[in-house]
Design an enzyme around this catalytic site. Structure first.
Site, mmCIF file in Angstrom:
data_model
loop_
_atom_site.group_PDB
_atom_site.id
_atom_site.type_symbol
_atom_site.label_atom_id
_atom_site.label_comp_id
_atom_site.label_asym_id
_atom_site.label_seq_id
_atom_site.Cartn_x
_atom_site.Cartn_y
_atom_site.Cartn_z
ATOM 1 N N PRO A 2 12.244 66.961 50.737
ATOM 2 C CA PRO A 2 12.057 67.943 49.666
ATOM 3 C C PRO A 2 12.552 69.335 50.060
ATOM 4 O O PRO A 2 12.112 69.898 51.052
ATOM 5 C CB PRO A 2 10.541 67.954 49.455
ATOM 6 C CG PRO A 2 10.054 66.667 50.040
ATOM 7 C CD PRO A 2 10.985 66.370 51.172
ATOM 8 N N GLU A 3 13.490 69.856 49.302
ATOM 9 C CA GLU A 3 13.899 71.250 49.452
ATOM 10 C C GLU A 3 13.700 71.903 48.082
ATOM 11 O O GLU A 3 13.086 71.311 47.195
ATOM 12 C CB GLU A 3 15.338 71.326 49.976
ATOM 13 C CG GLU A 3 15.458 70.669 51.364
ATOM 14 C CD GLU A 3 16.778 70.881 52.084
ATOM 15 O OE1 GLU A 3 17.471 71.870 51.784
ATOM 16 O OE2 GLU A 3 17.125 70.063 52.944
ATOM 17 N N LYS A 55 9.756 76.355 47.897
ATOM 18 C CA LYS A 55 9.322 74.965 48.076
ATOM 19 C C LYS A 55 7.858 74.752 47.665
ATOM 20 O O LYS A 55 7.282 73.705 47.946
ATOM 21 C CB LYS A 55 9.513 74.554 49.544
ATOM 22 C CG LYS A 55 10.971 74.617 49.993
ATOM 23 C CD LYS A 55 11.099 74.005 51.369
ATOM 24 C CE LYS A 55 12.238 74.619 52.138
ATOM 25 N NZ LYS A 55 12.221 74.211 53.559
ATOM 26 N N CYS A 248 35.357 64.704 59.204
ATOM 27 C CA CYS A 248 35.192 65.763 58.199
ATOM 28 C C CYS A 248 35.945 65.360 56.942
ATOM 29 O O CYS A 248 37.073 64.875 57.011
ATOM 30 C CB CYS A 248 35.758 67.060 58.764
ATOM 31 S SG CYS A 248 35.849 68.401 57.550
ATOM 32 N N CYS A 251 39.149 67.841 56.909
ATOM 33 C CA CYS A 251 40.220 67.886 57.922
ATOM 34 C C CYS A 251 40.216 66.680 58.851
ATOM 35 O O CYS A 251 41.139 66.543 59.662
ATOM 36 C CB CYS A 251 40.094 69.171 58.746
ATOM 37 S SG CYS A 251 38.742 69.130 59.925
ATOM 38 N N CYS A 270 31.541 71.206 61.096
ATOM 39 C CA CYS A 270 32.894 70.835 61.511
ATOM 40 C C CYS A 270 33.448 71.963 62.364
ATOM 41 O O CYS A 270 33.577 73.092 61.893
ATOM 42 C CB CYS A 270 33.796 70.599 60.300
ATOM 43 S SG CYS A 270 35.521 70.367 60.792
ATOM 44 N N CYS A 273 36.752 73.410 60.631
ATOM 45 C CA CYS A 273 36.595 74.136 59.357
ATOM 46 C C CYS A 273 35.662 75.334 59.492
ATOM 47 O O CYS A 273 35.704 76.245 58.671
ATOM 48 C CB CYS A 273 36.050 73.215 58.263
ATOM 49 S SG CYS A 273 37.173 71.893 57.782
HETATM 50 ZN ZN LIG Z 1 36.759 70.005 58.891
#
Ligand SMILES: [Zn+2]
Length: 275
Positions: A2-3, A55, A248, A251, A270, A273
């Protein structure tokens, strides 16, 4: 897990089922709730509304009484028709609120309190909440200002601090930073206003995309299919979270994972990235 989006959807579902209805039965596994209920019975009260703040989930009863719950890792609220079979075992039941048309059941909710509405503003965990991206009153500049005020924190840790921006949990933390192309271990003080703005606006767009109304969110309040990639395939719904070692989606570099912060929460990113 839960968020903020989960709680927002739960509140919306509960509000649809319960608002304007009279409580016909109240039951709880929490002695604290039962003590309040014994003094000021919940049964017979009209449910005014149900809302989320970060929350936290708030159920407002007539007579200025509020039930605050927090789901932590495993809690959930379900809505059933009378007589409908529960999807969780009875031993997981924590709170039951019945009306003539619907039964709302909280399962494994670890935090629950009944408080007077006018005392709510003095509850520190609510009073100190940062701006909520799912609120129609969301103030992006204030979120940025609060995050900026913690220049010592790594940005992934800052996003989990509910007093800076509300509703982000461990999954959104990694997803939002990938979306904004920011390294999770970057220190807030080293990030530009443009970078912080990109993070905040990515959080808003990712979270709001997950509270769009759909038929699937009308009964069980937690569908569990959070999506940040906008891809239809359930196997492709997240960019980096829980994808350590897998390529990823942008990429092809294997996604990294490392424990971060005082609670050693897993962070996924990543390296290419998010330099
Ligand atoms: Zn990436």
């Amino acid at each position: 897990m839960p968020e903020g989006d989960t709680i927002f959807r739960a509140a919306r579902t509960l509000n649809r089922a319960l608002a304007g209805q009279t409580v016909t039965r109240f039951e709880s596994a929490f002695p604290r709730l039962n003590r309040v209920d014994a003094d000021s019975p919940i049964r017979g009260r009209v449910i005014a509304r149900v809302e989320s703040r970060g929350k936290h989930l708030l159920i407002w009863f007539a007579g200025d009484l509020v039930l605050r719950t927090h789901m932590r890792m495993n809690g959930s609220w379900h809505v059933y028709r009378p007589g409908e079979r529960w999807q969780r075992p009875h031993r997981d039941m924590r709170i039951v609120i019945e009306t003539a048309a619907f039964h709302a059941i909280a399962f494994n909710v670890p935090v629950a309190e009944l408080i007077a509405g006018d005392a709510l503003a003095r509850v520190p965990v609510l009073n100190d909440l940062g701006p909520d991206p799912l609120s129609e009153h969301f103030d992006a500049a204030e979120a940025l200002r609060r995050i900026r005020s913690r220049s010592d924190l790594e940005i992934a840790e800052a996003l989990l601090d509910q007093t800076l921006i509300a509703g982000i949990g461990n999954e959104y933390k990694s997803e939002v930073l990938f979306g904004a192309r920011i390294n999770p271990f970057a220190v807030v003080g080293d990030l530009s206003d443009d970078q912080l703005s990109a993070i905040v606006s990515t959080a808003v767009s990712f979270m709001r995309a997950n509270v769009l109304d759909s038929a699937s969110s009308r009964n069980v309040t937690y569908a569990g299919l959070r999506r940040t990639t906008r891809r239809a395939d359930p196997g492709e719904r997240l960019w980096v979270y829980a994808r350590a070692g897998r390529p990823c989606r942008r990429c092809g570099t294997p996604i990294s994972r490392r424990k971060q912060g005082p609670y050693a929460r897993s962070t996924y990113w990543c390296e290419r990235c998010q330099r």
